[in-house]
Design a protein around this motif. Structure first.
Motif, short mmCIF file in Angstrom:
data_model
loop_
_atom_site.label_atom_id
_atom_site.label_comp_id
_atom_site.label_asym_id
_atom_site.label_seq_id
_atom_site.Cartn_x
_atom_site.Cartn_y
_atom_site.Cartn_z
N THR A 9 0.81 -9.33 -1.90
CA THR A 9 1.14 -7.92 -1.73
C THR A 9 2.64 -7.66 -1.84
O THR A 9 3.05 -6.56 -2.23
N LEU A 10 3.45 -8.66 -1.51
CA LEU A 10 4.89 -8.52 -1.73
C LEU A 10 5.19 -8.43 -3.22
O LEU A 10 5.97 -7.58 -3.67
N GLY A 11 4.56 -9.30 -4.00
CA GLY A 11 4.70 -9.20 -5.45
C GLY A 11 4.11 -7.92 -6.00
O GLY A 11 4.67 -7.30 -6.92
N GLY A 12 2.98 -7.49 -5.41
CA GLY A 12 2.39 -6.23 -5.84
C GLY A 12 3.29 -5.05 -5.57
O GLY A 12 3.33 -4.10 -6.38
N MET A 13 4.02 -5.08 -4.47
CA MET A 13 4.96 -3.99 -4.17
C MET A 13 6.03 -3.89 -5.24
O MET A 13 6.39 -2.80 -5.70
N VAL A 14 6.55 -5.03 -5.68
CA VAL A 14 7.58 -5.03 -6.72
C VAL A 14 7.00 -4.52 -8.04
O VAL A 14 7.64 -3.73 -8.76
N ILE A 15 5.79 -4.95 -8.36
CA ILE A 15 5.14 -4.47 -9.59
C ILE A 15 4.94 -2.96 -9.54
O ILE A 15 5.18 -2.25 -10.53
N PHE A 63 -6.16 -1.58 -8.45
CA PHE A 63 -4.98 -2.39 -8.18
C PHE A 63 -5.23 -3.33 -7.00
O PHE A 63 -4.90 -4.52 -7.07
N VAL A 64 -5.80 -2.82 -5.91
CA VAL A 64 -6.04 -3.71 -4.76
C VAL A 64 -7.13 -4.73 -5.09
O VAL A 64 -7.13 -5.84 -4.53
N SER A 103 0.81 -1.22 0.00
CA SER A 103 0.00 0.00 0.00
C SER A 103 0.84 1.26 0.00
O SER A 103 0.41 2.30 -0.52
N ALA A 104 2.05 1.24 0.57
CA ALA A 104 2.89 2.44 0.56
C ALA A 104 3.31 2.78 -0.88
O ALA A 104 3.21 3.94 -1.31
N MET A 105 3.77 1.78 -1.62
CA MET A 105 4.12 2.02 -3.02
C MET A 105 2.89 2.40 -3.83
O MET A 105 2.97 3.23 -4.74
N LEU A 106 1.75 1.82 -3.50
CA LEU A 106 0.52 2.18 -4.19
C LEU A 106 0.18 3.64 -3.97
O LEU A 106 -0.31 4.32 -4.88
#
Length: 404
Positions: free
Chosen positions: A146-152, A128-129, A92-95
């Protein structure tokens, strides 16, 4: 024959140990008194930094502290909803950085009206979420998703940024989000309205439960009314000594009040805690578990977008570092330190504010005293570990480890 008077002797009950004091304390901390340890820790932190530098509790520094924690508190509010259903989020921070950048692109580069650009940024966060939570519902652990989402999102941020990897928002309507202040009169009027609504809500809830005892009414309605009045009007008085009440603070309080209403006064809130407390039992009771998990992540998407926009407005720019740094750690730490259980089903939305105040006070005090960033990291990490340890004790109801 002599008559003997026989007295009936009551049967001897088996020896039942009294409930230990520690168990009663643990039970109380798992319910309505969960915020008390957080408030005590916050008071000790403020007392320590004030003893080292009296400028810590001045109105100017408190205003600075408040503005510093707004982004963390808003993001932590979204994290609270995810934790309450027993999930976790690391993206969520990167989002928030991506949503803030999209909003800046639409408002400044494409010259959209600010309100429309904000809706565009929020839509990106929600979509995205939604993609993430569909994977979670499918069965992939939320930690991995969410770890993969952070990288994306780290790659997506570079895509939505211009070639210079930064957008300056100074002097635009975007920047006014953090630079707008409400006059003292409006601040007091809004504070009074909020306080009256809070008192009325407590009183109606007390009446609905059928508790009409005077002593109970004093504890349930009177004491919270006095404490909340002191906090609300005291905070407004301090924050209004300068240019007025900052708009980001008003946004945060408004989001907290809306979240508190839905989690505490609606069927949605009942289902939310039921899913986090025991997902299988909630499923058997007919509660739509998957839908509740989806709702929680959607709330997180909105909170992440708003947090990113407020932070970009405060820093007057978005860049490839937006949403990075310790923001994600601070948001999770704020939710957990504030009293939300990592195991789901326990905590309130106000934990986001209390936890953000604890983390933000440590960071602000360390900077004010000129200490190194290592001290700030040590203190934040230590408080987080202590909060999780307390949560473990409350969950199992004992200081002693489980016997296996």
């Amino acid at each position: 024959m002599s008559t003997q008077q026989v007295r009936s002797v009551p049967p001897i009950a088996p020896n039942e140990p009294d409930t230990p004091l520690l168990s009663r304390v643990v039970e109380g901390l798992s319910g309505r008194y969960r915020s008390i340890p957080v408030l005590l820790v916050l008071g000790l932190i403020w007392l320590y930094f004030y003893s080292q530098n009296s400028a810590f509790l001045t109105s100017g520094n408190i205003t600075t502290l408040t503005l510093q924690i707004v982004t963390t508190a808003i993001l932590a509010l979204g994290v609270v909803f995810v934790l309450l259903v027993g999930e976790i989020d690391l993206s969520s921070a990167m989002l928030s950085g991506v949503c803030a950048t999209v909003t800046a692109q639409l408002a400044i580069k494409s010259e959209w009206p600010l309100w429309l650009a904000i809706l565009g940024g929020v839509a990106v966060g929600v979509l995205f979420v939604l993609a993430e939570v569909l994977a979670v519902i499918f069965g992939v652990p939320s930690l991995i998703v969410t770890l993969g989402g952070m990288v994306i999102l780290q790659g997506l941020l570079l895509v939505v940024l211009p070639p210079e990897f930064a957008i300056n928002v100074a002097g635009t309507d975007y920047a006014r989000i953090s630079s707008t202040y409400l006059p003292s009169g409006w601040s007091l009027a809004l504070g009074a309205a909020g306080w009256l609504i809070f008192c009325a809500t407590r009183y109606l809830g007390h009446r609905e439960r059928g508790a009409d005892a005077t002593s109970s009414a004093v504890l349930v309605v009177g004491v919270p009314a006095v404490v909340s009045g002191v906090v609300i009007f005291g905070a407004i008085a301090i924050l209004s000594e300068g240019p007025g009440l900052p708009l980001p603070v008003l946004i945060l309080v408004g989001m907290l009040l809306i979240a508190a209403y839905f989690t505490g006064r609606t069927r949605y809130g009942t289902h939310l805690y039921a899913v986090g407390g025991n997902r299988e039992a909630a499923q058997r009771a007919g509660i739509p578990v998957s839908r509740m998990v989806i709702y929680s992540f959607l709330v997180l998407g909105v909170c992440a977008a708003v947090a990113g926009m407020v932070e970009a407005s405060r820093l007057l720019a978005v860049s490839n570092s937006s949403g990075g740094g310790p923001l994600m750690l601070n948001a999770i730490a704020a939710a957990v330190v504030g009293g939300v259980s990592l195991f789901g089903g326990r905590g309130t939305v106000w934990a986001a504010l209390l936890g953000a105040l604890v983390i933000g006070s440590i960071n602000n005090g360390v900077q004010l005293l000129g200490m190194s960033t290592e001290v700030q990291s040590f203190a934040t990490g230590g408080v987080l570990i202590l909060a999780v340890a307390i949560d473990v004790v409350i969950t199992r109801g004992s200081l002693l480890p489980n016997r296996r």
